[in-house]
Design an enzyme around this catalytic site. Structure first.
Site, PDB file in Angstrom:
ATOM      1  N   LYS A   1       0.845  -1.205   0.000  1.00 59.19           N
ATOM      2  CA  LYS A   1       0.000   0.000   0.000  1.00 59.19           C
ATOM      3  C   LYS A   1       0.871   1.242   0.000  1.00 59.19           C
ATOM      4  O   LYS A   1       2.052   1.199   0.379  1.00 59.19           O
ATOM      5  CB  LYS A   1      -0.934   0.032   1.212  1.00 59.19           C
ATOM      6  CG  LYS A   1      -0.254   0.048   2.596  1.00 59.19           C
ATOM      7  CD  LYS A   1       0.159   1.410   3.129  1.00 59.19           C
ATOM      8  CE  LYS A   1       0.746   1.347   4.542  1.00 59.19           C
ATOM      9  NZ  LYS A   1       1.468   2.523   4.965  1.00 59.19           N
TER      10      LYS A   1
ATOM     11  N   ASP B   1      -2.557  -1.498  10.503  1.00 60.49           N
ATOM     12  CA  ASP B   1      -2.738  -1.448   9.043  1.00 60.49           C
ATOM     13  C   ASP B   1      -3.460  -2.671   8.460  1.00 60.49           C
ATOM     14  O   ASP B   1      -3.829  -2.668   7.279  1.00 60.49           O
ATOM     15  CB  ASP B   1      -1.377  -1.370   8.336  1.00 60.49           C
ATOM     16  CG  ASP B   1      -0.714  -0.010   8.507  1.00 60.49           C
ATOM     17  OD1 ASP B   1      -1.353   0.900   9.045  1.00 60.49           O
ATOM     18  OD2 ASP B   1       0.456   0.114   8.087  1.00 60.49           O
TER      19      ASP B   1
END
Ligand code: C5P
Length: 297
Positions: free
Chosen positions: A9, A133
């Site tokens: 990401k 996350d």
């Protein structure tokens, strides 16, 4: 046997706020998946075993992959009798969510093999307990507004899949807790994610580029000054629309005008800079079971 893709990401927007009593910070972030991804192969075995093609410098049982399988086993009271082979492509300790994505891939993989909905509250709890996350990677789309510690889905957003990206990664790893401590010592004001959210909803690349934001970047740069050099190098590149630090670094990324520009830039990075570099693109989805049509990264 199941193959699961675990994408990296970048944070298109990261606005860190105040320190909470639990040691985490409230934040608002727009995460976006990349095509750059690790791959996990999950196969039946007599007991839980994790093998990795890269030396991550940690004991295998401390790997988030092992911990995710162990936590899923406890949550569903089912032995995780699998061998999990982890093929790493995402640089670790770089702010690209590699370990978190691998953990989410295990949650998805085991849930799939056990016939459980990966959005079951028990899966989400396992995700949150493993790290801030991890929850993002269980989203169905490749982009999301995340709030709280970064583990609460504020809104899933339409991804800008296919937008060319070049990632540079200086070797000096940044410890995430240290970056947050440095931030607390010298906080930088945050800002609303509204414009970035709107830009993704509109599919407006120019607005995405104009709205890139990361107030954790100065802390990351003070811990690893090469991050600033890498950013400067990217910004000066032909066809670079905008660049930013991902999370707490040390990875920096550029959004490029087209694939040819990205190809050229990544090629030049390999020749002209000492840093790890890759050409990739914003991706369409979070962790997912690999289809036969998907090319191995
Ligand atoms: O949850 P995760 O292991 O990814 O977080 C690593 C560290 O980063 C935490 O221990 C904390 O020091 C810091 N952090 C934070 N606030 C967040 C996310 C992470 O302070 N929202």
């Amino acid at each position: 046997m199941l193959r699961v893709i675990a994408p990296a990401k970048v944070n298109l927007h990261l606005s860190v706020g105040s320190l909470r009593p639990d040691g985490y910070h409230d934040l608002t972030s727009v995460f976006h998946a990349l095509e750059l991804a690790d791959e996990l192969v999950i196969a039946p075995s007599d007991l839980l075993r994790v093998v990795c093609d890269t030396d991550l410098g940690i004991d295998p049982v401390d790997n988030l992959v092992y911990r995710a399988a162990d936590a899923m086993s406890a949550a569903f009271e089912t032995p995780a009798s699998f061998q999990i082979a982890l093929h790493k492509h995402i640089p670790h300790g770089a702010g690209m969510g590699g370990g978190s994505s691998d953990a989410a891939a295990v949650i998805l993989g085991l849930a799939t093999l056990w016939g459980v909905d990966p959005r079951d509250q028990r899966c989400l709890k396992v995700a949150r307990d493993l790290g801030a996350d991890v929850a993002f990677f269980l989203c169905e789309t490749g982009a999301a507004l995340m709030t709280g510690r970064g583990d609460t889905v504020g809104a899933e957003l339409p991804p800008l899949a296919g937008m060319p990206v070049v990632v540079l990664c200086p070797p000096s790893r940044v410890s995430t807790p240290m970056a947050y401590r440095r931030f607390d010592a010298d906080p930088v004001p945050g800002r609303s994610a509204d414009v970035m959210v709107e830009a993704l909803k509109e599919g407006d690349r120019a607005m995405v580029v104009r709205s890139l934001f990361n107030n954790l970047a100065p802390a990351a740069v003070s811990l690893a000054p090469q991050i600033a050099d890498a950013l400067d190098w990217l910004v000066a590149g032909d066809g670079v629309l905008g660049a930013a630090v991902s999370g707490s670094g040390s990875a920096v990324y550029a959004l490029c005008a087209d694939e040819a520009a990205a190809e050229m830039l990544a090629g030049r990075a390999l020749v002209d800079t000492p840093w790890w570099a890759v050409r990739t693109a914003l991706g369409p989805q979070g962790v997912h079971v690999k289809t036969n049509r998907e090319v191995t990264t």
